[in-house]
Design an enzyme around this catalytic site. Structure first.
Site, PDB file in Angstrom:
ATOM      1  N   ARG A  15     -79.569 -47.121 -93.053  1.00 32.50           N
ATOM      2  CA  ARG A  15     -80.036 -48.458 -93.415  1.00 32.50           C
ATOM      3  C   ARG A  15     -81.556 -48.569 -93.350  1.00 32.50           C
ATOM      4  O   ARG A  15     -82.109 -49.591 -92.942  1.00 32.50           O
ATOM      5  CB  ARG A  15     -79.383 -49.513 -92.504  1.00 32.50           C
ATOM      6  CG  ARG A  15     -77.943 -49.805 -92.865  1.00 32.50           C
ATOM      7  CD  ARG A  15     -77.284 -50.701 -91.849  1.00 32.50           C
ATOM      8  NE  ARG A  15     -76.993 -49.975 -90.615  1.00 32.50           N
ATOM      9  CZ  ARG A  15     -76.897 -50.505 -89.409  1.00 32.50           C
ATOM     10  NH1 ARG A  15     -77.083 -51.799 -89.259  1.00 32.50           N
ATOM     11  NH2 ARG A  15     -76.614 -49.766 -88.357  1.00 32.50           N
ATOM     12  N   TRP A 539     -62.741 -59.285-100.032  1.00 30.80           N
ATOM     13  CA  TRP A 539     -63.863 -58.766 -99.261  1.00 30.80           C
ATOM     14  C   TRP A 539     -63.534 -57.441 -98.577  1.00 30.80           C
ATOM     15  O   TRP A 539     -64.211 -57.020 -97.644  1.00 30.80           O
ATOM     16  CB  TRP A 539     -64.352 -59.833 -98.263  1.00 30.80           C
ATOM     17  CG  TRP A 539     -64.876 -61.054 -98.975  1.00 30.80           C
ATOM     18  CD1 TRP A 539     -65.093 -61.174-100.326  1.00 30.80           C
ATOM     19  CD2 TRP A 539     -65.241 -62.318 -98.417  1.00 30.80           C
ATOM     20  NE1 TRP A 539     -65.564 -62.431-100.632  1.00 30.80           N
ATOM     21  CE2 TRP A 539     -65.661 -63.158 -99.476  1.00 30.80           C
ATOM     22  CE3 TRP A 539     -65.247 -62.846 -97.120  1.00 30.80           C
ATOM     23  CZ2 TRP A 539     -66.092 -64.464 -99.273  1.00 30.80           C
ATOM     24  CZ3 TRP A 539     -65.689 -64.155 -96.926  1.00 30.80           C
ATOM     25  CH2 TRP A 539     -66.100 -64.952 -97.991  1.00 30.80           C
ATOM     26  N   ASP A 577     -58.568 -70.859 -95.308  1.00 31.27           N
ATOM     27  CA  ASP A 577     -59.767 -70.771 -96.151  1.00 31.27           C
ATOM     28  C   ASP A 577     -59.561 -69.775 -97.279  1.00 31.27           C
ATOM     29  O   ASP A 577     -59.107 -68.660 -97.058  1.00 31.27           O
ATOM     30  CB  ASP A 577     -60.957 -70.287 -95.315  1.00 31.27           C
ATOM     31  CG  ASP A 577     -61.443 -71.339 -94.324  1.00 31.27           C
ATOM     32  OD1 ASP A 577     -61.461 -72.521 -94.708  1.00 31.27           O
ATOM     33  OD2 ASP A 577     -61.797 -70.973 -93.192  1.00 31.27           O
ATOM     34  N   HIS A 618     -60.041 -74.425 -98.104  1.00 29.53           N
ATOM     35  CA  HIS A 618     -61.454 -74.679 -98.315  1.00 29.53           C
ATOM     36  C   HIS A 618     -62.026 -73.632 -99.258  1.00 29.53           C
ATOM     37  O   HIS A 618     -61.695 -72.455 -99.179  1.00 29.53           O
ATOM     38  CB  HIS A 618     -62.199 -74.643 -96.976  1.00 29.53           C
ATOM     39  CG  HIS A 618     -63.677 -74.538 -97.146  1.00 29.53           C
ATOM     40  ND1 HIS A 618     -64.440 -75.587 -97.587  1.00 29.53           N
ATOM     41  CD2 HIS A 618     -64.530 -73.498 -96.977  1.00 29.53           C
ATOM     42  CE1 HIS A 618     -65.697 -75.186 -97.672  1.00 29.53           C
ATOM     43  NE2 HIS A 618     -65.776 -73.934 -97.311  1.00 29.53           N
ATOM     44  N   HIS A 671     -76.402 -75.526 -96.382  1.00 25.90           N
ATOM     45  CA  HIS A 671     -77.247 -74.345 -96.580  1.00 25.90           C
ATOM     46  C   HIS A 671     -78.725 -74.624 -96.359  1.00 25.90           C
ATOM     47  O   HIS A 671     -79.544 -73.742 -96.446  1.00 25.90           O
ATOM     48  CB  HIS A 671     -77.016 -73.753 -97.977  1.00 25.90           C
ATOM     49  CG  HIS A 671     -75.587 -73.334 -98.186  1.00 25.90           C
ATOM     50  ND1 HIS A 671     -74.659 -74.176 -98.737  1.00 25.90           N
ATOM     51  CD2 HIS A 671     -74.936 -72.211 -97.852  1.00 25.90           C
ATOM     52  CE1 HIS A 671     -73.484 -73.562 -98.764  1.00 25.90           C
ATOM     53  NE2 HIS A 671     -73.629 -72.369 -98.226  1.00 25.90           N
TER      54      HIS A 671
HETATM   55  N1  GLN Z   1     -63.822 -71.905 -91.780  1.00 19.52           N
HETATM   56  C1  GLN Z   1     -64.972 -71.159 -92.213  1.00 19.52           C
HETATM   57  C2  GLN Z   1     -66.214 -71.708 -91.538  1.00 19.52           C
HETATM   58  O1  GLN Z   1     -66.283 -72.844 -91.266  1.00 19.52           O
HETATM   59  C3  GLN Z   1     -65.132 -71.206 -93.713  1.00 19.52           C
HETATM   60  C4  GLN Z   1     -66.264 -70.332 -94.175  1.00 19.52           C
HETATM   61  C5  GLN Z   1     -66.432 -70.222 -95.678  1.00 19.52           C
HETATM   62  O2  GLN Z   1     -66.078 -71.078 -96.432  1.00 19.52           O
HETATM   63  N2  GLN Z   1     -67.009 -69.181 -96.152  1.00 19.52           N
HETATM   64  O3  GLN Z   1     -67.161 -70.993 -91.300  1.00 19.52           O
HETATM   65 ZN    ZN Z   2     -67.348 -72.634 -97.383  1.00 19.18          ZN
END
Ligand code: GLN
Ligand code: ZN
Length: 732
Positions: A15, A539, A577, A618, A671
C-alpha cells in the site's frame, strides 16, 4: 499470439501509494519524496507487465483519480497539474468534486461538471508526458464518450454535440502521441457497455472516424458486452479490446457479425473482477476458436482492468490452502496470460498443467444442510405471511408511534476511542468481557441520549462494527478474509473484500446480544440492524460454481434465522440495509428484471418475519426514478432513503409512482459536517408531505451517522426532532 495486460493496481504491494499520498497530506512526506515514490511504483508496475506480457499501456498512474486527470487534461479544470495543492483541492475536502460509483464496481471516481459554457482545449497531454518519461508502452487515455457519459451538468441529448466539440482536443492529443512515436494508443471506453441511443452511436462513429486518422487506436470496453460493436467495424480503429468474461454476449455478437480481419481482437479472457483462477485449457480453446472464426489477429488480455483485484495472493499465508490455490489476484492474472500464451504456442508444460491441478480438496466448503434448505424453498417462503395492509394495522397497534415517527439509520459516531477499544480487543490487549462491557456502556449511553432527544425508534448504535459487510461476513461460514487483499475504493481509501467460497451459514446469533441489551434499557422500540444479502454479495468476491441467486438465498436464510432470533428476543423492528441493491444492477437495462427478481426475492427471504415485526430497509442514493418499482418488489414495511442532497429529486420520483408503503426520505445530509437548521429540515419535510400521505412519512437522516462527530450529531438530531414536532403541531 500476443499478450496484453492493463489496469494493474497502482496501490503497491504494501500500500505504498496510500502511505505516500496520505503522508504528503500530513506533511510527513515531501513533494519530492512523493514524486519519487510514485515514480518507483509506476516503474514496478511496468516491470511486472514486462515480465509477464508482450505489451502494456503507459501513463495509467494518477495521484487520485484518472477521471479527474482527464478533466484537467481537457481543460475542464485548467489547473496547473504540477500544483499538488490545486490538484488535491479538486480531489478532496470541502471544495472537492462530487464522487460516485464507477460503473457497477466499488471504485468511486470524481464527477466533472460540464455544460454549454465548458471550453474544451488541450491543457495537459498527460499520456504524452508519461510516454516520454517511461518510454515504450501504449499511451493510456480515457476515451471522450466515457468521459462525457460519466460527467454531469448537461442533458443526455446534449452528449452528441459535446462529443463533437471534444473530438478535436482528442485529435490533438493523439497527433502528438503519434509524433512522439507511440505505436498504438490505448483508449478506454467502458461506457460502450452501457445502453447507447442511436444519436450517441452516430456521434461515437463520427468521433472515431476522425480520431482514427490521427493515431492507431486500440479501443477497450469492459464490464459487459458492446452491443453496437458491428456498427464500429468500418471505423479506422486498429483494434478492439472486449470483455469475454462479464460480457459473454460478445461471443454471440462475433458469431453473428464476424469481426474485421484487418483489426486486432484483444480478447479479455482472464477475469478482472473476480478471483477464481482461469481454467487455462478452456480459455485457450476459446481463444483458438475466436482466432479461427474471425480470421483476425487475436491478442490475449484481461477482461477488465486488474485494479479490481488485490496485488497478489502471495502474502495470504493464513488462507485455507484449498482456497489459496484456487484464486488469482492481479499478479496471478499476469501469470495466467503468460501461461495461456505458452499453452497456445508451445502446448502443455509442467507449469500449465500445474495451474489448475489442485492439491487440497474443497469438500469441507460445502454444507448439505444449507444446500437442501435452499433447494426446498417454495414460492411461499419468499412472501410475508400477511399482506402489507394487514401488517401495517397490526404494527401500528403494537408500536403506537406518533405521526411522523423519528429514527436514525443505525450507526452513531465511531469515535477514536471506539476504534481504539476494538483494536485493543482484536490484538488481545483487552479481554472479550472487557470489550463487551465497553460496548454495553456505549449502548447504555446511546439509549439514554436517544430518549433524551425524543427519538421514537431507537437503535443500539453499531459500535461493535467496523464495516457493515465485514461484521456479518466474519460471523458466517463459507466466507474468507484476506490479510493483504486491499483495493482502492477512492483516492487513497482502501478496503478488503471478503471471499464467499463455500456454503454460507450463520454459526451463532450475530446481533441479538447487543440489540436485546439495548431493548432492555428502554420502553421505546429498538430497531435491529442487519446487512442484506445483495449488499453482502456486492461488496465481496463471490463463488461461481453455483448461480449467484443461490448464494444470495443462502445468505438470506442465515439472516432470516437472525430475524427470528431478534423477534424471539422481543425486538419489534428489524432494518435490513441494502445500500448496494441499485449499484449491483447490470449495466444494461434489458438485464434489470432478471437481476432485481432474485435481488428482491433474497431480500424477502431474509425479511420473512412475523406480521407484527416491522421490516425496514435502507438505501443511500438518489436516482430513484428508475428503480422505484424494484424497491416496491422488496415489500419492506418502511424504506429510508437519501433525499436531502438531491433537493427534491427523490421526492419527485414518488410523485409519479404510487408507492404503497412507508418511506423515510432523509431530511438531512450526513456527508457534510454542517449542522442542518430546523428550517432546512422543515423545508425538506414540507416537500415530502405534499407527495406522501402523512401516515406513510418517517423522519430520519439520509444515512448512518458513523463518520460524523458528536458535536455535529447532537444539534442535527435536536433540530430533526424539533422539525418533526412542528410538523405534527401543524397537521395534527
Ligand atoms: N445501518 C448502516 C449505518 O447506519 C447503514 C450504512 C449504509 O447505508 N451504508 O451505518
Ligand atoms: Zn446509507
Amino acid at each position: 499470439m500476443q499478450t496484453y495486460a492493463y489496469g494493474y493496481p497502482r496501490l503497491g504491494a504494501s500500500r505504498e501509494f496510500k502511505r505516500l499520498i496520505e503522508g504528503y497530506w500530513q506533511g510527513k512526506v515531501s513533494e519530492a519524496e512523493l514524486r519519487a515514490g510514485i515514480d518507483a511504483l509506476e516503474r514496478q508496475r511496468i516491470a511486472l507487465y514486462q515480465q509477464f506480457v508482450d505489451a502494456h499501456p503507459v501513463g495509467e498512474m494518477t495521484l487520485y483519480d484518472n477521471m479527474l486527470d482527464t478533466a484537467i487534461m481537457l481543460g475542464v479544470y485548467p489547473i496547473d497539474p504540477r500544483d499538488l495543492n490545486a490538484y488535491f483541492t479538486l480531489a478532496r475536502g470541502a471544495d472537492a468534486l462530487p464522487m460516485t460509483k464507477w460503473f457497477n464496481t466499488n471504485y468511486h471516481y470524481l464527477v466533472s461538471h460540464i455544460d454549454a459554457q465548458t471550453a474544451f482545449r488541450l491543457h495537459w497531454n498527460k499520456p504524452l508526458e508519461a510516454f516520454q518519461h517511461y518510454g515504450g508502452g501504449y499511451p493510456y487515455l480515457i476515451g471522450p464518450y466515457t468521459f462525457l457519459r460519466l460527467s454531469r451538468g448537461f442533458e443526455p441529448e446534449q452528449l452528441p454535440a459535446l462529443l463533437e466539440r471534444l473530438t478535436p482536443v482528442y485529435a490533438e492529443i493523439l497527433q502528438q502521441l503519434k509524433q512522439a512515436g507511440a505505436a498504438y494508443v490505448h483508449l478506454d471506453e467502458p461506457a460502450f457497455a452501457l445502453d447507447a441511443t442511436e444519436a450517441e452511436i452516430d456521434a461515437i462513429r463520427a468521433a472515431y472516424q476522425t480520431l482514427g486518422q490521427y493515431a492507431p487506436i486500440l479501443l477497450f470496453s469492459y464490464y459487459d458486452s458492446v452491443d453496437f460493436l458491428p456498427r464500429l467495424y468500418d471505423l479506422p480503429v486498429a483494434g478492439f479490446g472486449l470483455d469475454f468474461v462479464h460480457g459473454a454476449r460478445n461471443y454471440q455478437i462475433l458469431q453473428q457479425h464476424g469481426f474485421p480481419s484487418d483489426k486486432i481482437l484483444i480478447a479479455g479472457v482472464v477475469d478482472g473482477r473476480n478471483v477464481w483462477k482461469t481454467d487455462l485449457r478452456a480459455a485457450a480453446e476459446r481463444a483458438r476458436a475466436l482466432a479461427q472464426q474471425t480470421g483476425a489477429t487475436v491478442w490475449l488480455s484481461n477482461a477488465a482492468p486488474l485494479m479490481h483485484l488485490p496485488v497478489s495472493v502471495e502474502p495470504e499465508s493464513a488462507l485455507d490452502p484449498a482456497l489459496r490455490e484456487r484464486i488469482a489476484f492481479a499478479t496471478e492474472r499476469l501469470q495466467e496470460l503468460r501461461l495461456l500464451k505458452t499453452l497456445l504456442t508451445e502446448g502443455e508444460t509442467d507449469a500449465t498443467r500445474a495451474w489448475n491441478a489442485y492439491q487440497h480438496a474443497s469438500d469441507h466448503w460445502y454444507a448439505p444442510g444449507v444446500q437442501s434448505r435452499v433447494a426446498s424453498l417454495t414460492p411461499a417462503d419468499f412472501e410475508r405471511a400477511a399482506p402489507y395492509a394487514e401488517r401495517d394495522r397490526i404494527q401500528r397497534e403494537r408500536l403506537q408511534l406518533p405521526l411522523f415517527p423519528t429514527t436514525t439509520i443505525g450507526s452513531f459516531p465511531q469515535t477514536p476511542e471506539v476504534r481504539q477499544m476494538r483494536q485493543a480487543y482484536r490484538t488481545g490487549k483487552i479481554t472479550a468481557d472487557e470489550y463487551d462491557a465497553y460496548i454495553q456502556q456505549q449502548i447504555r449511553e446511546l439509549i439514554a441520549f436517544q430518549e433524551q432527544q425524543g427519538l421514537d425508534v431507537l437503535v443500539h448504535g453499531e459500535f461493535e462494527r467496523t464495516d457493515m459487510v465485514e461484521f456479518f461476513a466474519e460471523k458466517m461460514d463459507g466466507i474468507a478474509f484476506t490479510q493483504q487483499g486491499w483495493l482502492l475504493s477512492y483516492g487513497t481509501r482502501v478496503y478488503r473484500p471478503p471471499i464467499i467460497y463455500g456454503d454460507v451459514a450463520r454459526t451463532a446469533p450475530m446481533t441479538v446480544k447487543e440489540t436485546a441489551y439495548a431493548q432492555s434499557l428502554t420502553r421505546k422500540p429498538v430497531k435491529g440492524m442487519l446487512t442484506g444479502p445483495v449488499t453482502i454479495i456486492a461488496w465481496s468476491y463471490v463463488r461461481e460454481d453455483i448461480p449467484v441467486e443461490q448464494v444470495a438465498y443462502q445468505i438470506a436464510l442465515a439472516l432470516q434465522d437472525e430475524v427470528r432470533d431478534l423477534e424471539a428476543a422481543g425486538i419489534p423492528i428489524v432494518q435490513i440495509d441494502e445500500p448496494a441493491y441499485r449499484e449491483k444492477a447490470p449495466l444494461k437495462r434489458a438485464d434489470w428484471d432478471a437481476y432485481f427478481r432474485w435481488a428482491a426475492q433474497a431480500f424477502k427471504l431474509a425479511s420473512r418475519a412475523k406480521p407484527e415485526t416491522q421490516i425496514h430497509t435502507h438505501m443511500c442514493y438518489s436516482d430513484f426514478n428508475t428503480v422505484l418499482r424494484y424497491i416496491d418488489w422488496m415489500d419492506a414495511d418502511v424504506i429510508t432513503i437519501e433525499a436531502a442532497r438531491a433537493k427534491g429529486e427523490v421526492i419527485g420520483a414518488f410523485e409519479h409512482y404510487n408507492y404503497p408503503r412507508q418511506i423515510g426520505p432523509g431530511v438531512f445530509d450526513v456527508h457534510t459536517p454542517a449542522v442542518p437548521s430546523v428550517e432546512s429540515i422543515e423545508a425538506v419535510m414540507a416537500r415530502a408531505i405534499r407527495v406522501f400521505p402523512r401516515e406513510q412519512f418517517w423522519v430520519n437522516p439520509d444515512c448512518g451517522l458513523k463518520t460524523r462527530k458528536w458535536e455535529e450529531v447532537i444539534p442535527a438530531l435536536q433540530h430533526m426532532v424539533e422539525a418533526a414536532r412542528r410538523l405534527r403541531a401543524h397537521t395534527g
